[in-house]
Motif scaffolding. Structure first.
Motif, PDB file in Angstrom:
ATOM      1  N   TRP A  17      48.891  41.225  26.383  1.00 34.30           N
ATOM      2  CA  TRP A  17      49.134  42.453  27.126  1.00 34.30           C
ATOM      3  C   TRP A  17      48.704  43.457  26.064  1.00 34.30           C
ATOM      4  CZ3 TRP A  17      54.821  41.001  28.599  1.00 34.30           C
ATOM      5  CH2 TRP A  17      54.906  40.228  29.878  1.00 34.30           C
ATOM      6  N   ILE A  38      58.798  38.915  31.037  1.00 36.69           N
ATOM      7  CA  ILE A  38      59.969  39.666  31.915  1.00 36.69           C
ATOM      8  C   ILE A  38      61.456  39.145  31.457  1.00 36.69           C
ATOM      9  CG2 ILE A  38      60.993  39.511  34.290  1.00 36.69           C
ATOM     10  CD1 ILE A  38      58.378  41.131  34.215  1.00 36.69           C
ATOM     11  N   CYS A  39      62.280  40.166  31.481  1.00 37.09           N
ATOM     12  CA  CYS A  39      63.626  39.895  31.092  1.00 37.09           C
ATOM     13  C   CYS A  39      64.889  40.115  32.068  1.00 37.09           C
ATOM     14  CB  CYS A  39      64.044  40.587  29.501  1.00 37.09           C
ATOM     15  SG  CYS A  39      63.739  42.437  29.906  1.00 37.09           S
ATOM     16  N   CYS A  45      62.431  44.611  34.725  1.00 36.49           N
ATOM     17  CA  CYS A  45      62.491  44.974  33.132  1.00 36.49           C
ATOM     18  C   CYS A  45      61.396  44.058  32.521  1.00 36.49           C
ATOM     19  CB  CYS A  45      63.781  45.034  32.441  1.00 36.49           C
ATOM     20  SG  CYS A  45      64.732  46.291  32.831  1.00 36.49           S
ATOM     21  N   VAL A  46      60.743  44.303  31.583  1.00 32.45           N
ATOM     22  CA  VAL A  46      59.868  43.436  30.651  1.00 32.45           C
ATOM     23  C   VAL A  46      60.266  44.000  29.299  1.00 32.45           C
ATOM     24  CG1 VAL A  46      58.135  45.160  30.805  1.00 32.45           C
ATOM     25  CG2 VAL A  46      57.668  43.108  30.149  1.00 32.45           C
ATOM     26  N   CYS A 120      56.097  51.823  32.535  1.00 31.65           N
ATOM     27  CA  CYS A 120      57.525  51.343  31.984  1.00 31.65           C
ATOM     28  C   CYS A 120      58.166  52.591  31.331  1.00 31.65           C
ATOM     29  CB  CYS A 120      57.643  50.119  30.966  1.00 31.65           C
ATOM     30  SG  CYS A 120      56.815  48.763  31.649  1.00 31.65           S
TER      31      CYS A 120
ATOM     32  N   THR B   9      58.490  42.568  39.226  1.00 27.32           N
ATOM     33  CA  THR B   9      58.375  41.793  37.784  1.00 27.32           C
ATOM     34  C   THR B   9      57.232  40.983  37.797  1.00 27.32           C
ATOM     35  OG1 THR B   9      59.798  40.012  39.001  1.00 27.32           O
ATOM     36  CG2 THR B   9      60.906  41.620  37.781  1.00 27.32           C
ATOM     37  N   ALA B  11      54.494  40.742  35.796  1.00 33.40           N
ATOM     38  CA  ALA B  11      53.968  40.272  34.496  1.00 33.40           C
ATOM     39  C   ALA B  11      53.210  38.998  34.556  1.00 33.40           C
ATOM     40  CB  ALA B  11      54.972  40.496  33.353  1.00 33.40           C
ATOM     41  N   ALA B  14      53.468  34.128  33.416  1.00 34.24           N
ATOM     42  CA  ALA B  14      54.648  33.838  32.922  1.00 34.24           C
ATOM     43  C   ALA B  14      54.825  32.536  32.603  1.00 34.24           C
ATOM     44  CB  ALA B  14      55.668  34.297  33.975  1.00 34.24           C
ATOM     45  N   TRP B  35      61.738  33.898  33.103  1.00 33.78           N
ATOM     46  CA  TRP B  35      61.804  35.103  32.538  1.00 33.78           C
ATOM     47  C   TRP B  35      62.149  34.868  30.890  1.00 33.78           C
ATOM     48  CZ3 TRP B  35      59.535  36.377  36.043  1.00 33.78           C
ATOM     49  CH2 TRP B  35      59.829  36.764  37.336  1.00 33.78           C
TER      50      TRP B  35
END
Lengths: 190, 190
Positions: A17, A38-39, A45-46, A120, B9, B11, B14, B35
């Motif tokens: 990224w 990702i979190c 959220c990332v 973000c 999300t 991204a 993953a 995640w």
């Protein structure tokens, strides 16, 4: 037979990224990260992790915002370059031919040429060790229309991002489609 | 032309990781997460995010430990199944034929059949939203000898883990090797 190979950051796969931020005088800056994911789903959220000496570290603290720019395989050389060179030594946009665009939703630039962008807003930071973790709330996702499937959502096969292998320091391509999640496992249900 | 597709999300890529923990009476438990990612190099740390209602959430708080079990493509059906079914309804090890092995370095079980294992000690937790983030220090990595390259480190091509695409809820294979990081980008250096 399992072999112990020591305490290493060998989680597979890892992303590639490019993080976009503004520096002093709103100068666009980009750097490449592989530590992130990702979190949280709600809010979406990332997380990315950065070392303190990076310009991006200071920039995120000051602007409370960043973008995650996901390259396609065709842009892996540019993404790798942005991770090698310091913006103090060379202008990364000139060298790569990439174009910074001002986000309309967060105070950070994104890369026009990359197919998928997460915009973000900084939500949390956490000191861990040599890396600091930055958690960003995803305010919007922007995608090139050509990477969207019939339902209007991005397809991994069309974004076609490089996959990073930390244990060998190498990039790979995305391979074939396998099947749907929350679905193919049902074959094992009694 | 970029299209705004909202706060999601999305991204890419993953991971598909199966988290191993002990429940009550040291009963082995596994669940699948997408995640997560590496979040620090020194100490080597990895982050995963879980919702509070998961058995794994409680188990990590109680044992301060978990394992991340990285499947190969040949185990994607088992990994998907473990993410669908609750251990309250069915024994996930019996249904999948997977075997729990007691880690010798952390208080958690790992999966014998998976090629790459990260054994983690809980270092931090952070409440974000519907997900809580768990940061684990990687105490050891265990790998099947057959996935190691000539330098004794895991190769992504041999581990061959499924790649998850959150935007379409699908798994893909790892594709071809592209090149070395911190290297292929030097082609752009003046």
């Amino acid at each position: 037979m399992k072999k112990s190979i020591g305490a290493h950051t060998f989680a597979l796969p890892a992303p590639v990224w490019v993080v976009g931020t503004y520096g002093e005088d709103k100068k666009p800056n980009i750097m490449t990260v592989a530590w992130g994911g990702i979190c949280c789903s709600v809010p979406p959220c990332v997380t990315i992790s950065l070392q303190k000496h990076r310009a991006t570290y200071k920039n995120i603290f000051e602007n409370k915002a960043f973008t995650i720019n996901i390259p396609s395989q065709q842009q892996v050389i540019e993404a790798d370059y942005v991770g090698i060179i310091s913006g103090k030594d060379e202008d990364k946009f000139t060298a790569t031919g990439l174009t910074p665009i001002s986000s309309q939703v967060v105070n950070a630039p994104y890369i026009q040429e990359f197919p998928l962008i997460l915009e973000c807003r900084l939500l949390h930071t956490l000191e861990i060790g040599i890396h600091t973790q930055f958690i960003g709330e995803i305010i919007d996702v922007k995608a090139e229309e050509k990477v969207l499937g019939e339902n209007g959502l991005p397809l991994l096969s069309k974004v076609n991002p490089p996959i990073f292998s930390p244990s060998e320091g190498a990039y790979y391509e995305v391979g074939d489609y396998v099947g749907k999640s929350y679905s193919i496992g049902l074959a094992l249900k009694k």
